[in-house]
Design an enzyme around this catalytic site. Sequence first.
Site, PDB file in Angstrom:
ATOM      1  N   ASP A   7      60.364  -2.528  30.082  1.00 20.74           N
ATOM      2  CA  ASP A   7      59.504  -3.437  30.806  1.00 20.74           C
ATOM      3  C   ASP A   7      59.941  -4.902  30.447  1.00 20.74           C
ATOM      4  OD1 ASP A   7      57.464  -4.331  32.558  1.00 20.74           O
ATOM      5  OD2 ASP A   7      55.791  -3.449  31.619  1.00 20.74           O
ATOM      6  N   ASP A   8      59.501  -5.815  31.213  1.00 19.33           N
ATOM      7  CA  ASP A   8      59.973  -7.090  30.807  1.00 19.33           C
ATOM      8  C   ASP A   8      59.035  -7.764  29.597  1.00 19.33           C
ATOM      9  OD1 ASP A   8      57.532  -7.436  32.308  1.00 19.33           O
ATOM     10  OD2 ASP A   8      58.119  -9.099  33.411  1.00 19.33           O
ATOM     11  N   ASP A  43      52.129  -7.265  26.565  1.00 20.82           N
ATOM     12  CA  ASP A  43      50.995  -8.282  26.693  1.00 20.82           C
ATOM     13  C   ASP A  43      49.957  -7.755  25.545  1.00 20.82           C
ATOM     14  OD1 ASP A  43      49.081 -10.276  26.957  1.00 20.82           O
ATOM     15  OD2 ASP A  43      49.792 -10.888  28.771  1.00 20.82           O
TER      16      ASP A  43
END
Length: 171
Positions: free
Chosen positions: A104-105, A108
């Site tokens: 994933d980028d 969070d």
Amino acid sequence: MSEDHAGQPKAFPVSWDQFHRDARALAWRLSGQGEWSAIVCITRGGLVPAAIVARELGIRVIETVGVASYHEYKEQGSLQVLKPVDPEIIKLGEGGGSQVLIIDDLVDTGATARVVREMLPKAHFATVYAKPKGRPLVDTFVTEVSQDTWIYFPWDMGLTFQPPINQGAFG
């Protein structure tokens, strides 16, 4: 989201060049860590880094898992699994995805990571960027940013004038 002294949200804009370098750095960190048979990328943010990691590590099988957690771009809402992982991918290795890289980028809060980890409990989870709340859920990442920083990815931006830092553009 927190704001800086000028009343602006903290921002971390990432150019295409920077993102490409960071994704290649992620691939470099992953090289030699395992025998990967497939990548599962979390859409949409994981698509670009997954393509770069797949190229760098010679992985040809790329699967997606669709999880929506951001609504209106800045507000995190309830999670919705839009597309689960193909059961054949989960079987790779000794079951549970032990020969799978999850890409994933960004991690969070970790909410999306928890959902995908439940699907692939033995997979290796890697992200380009990590925030403190989600960091314990990933195995490998490149850059940590503060929890109160919004990352502006290159696919979310156009070519526009950027005000100087002293005018409150960055936190």
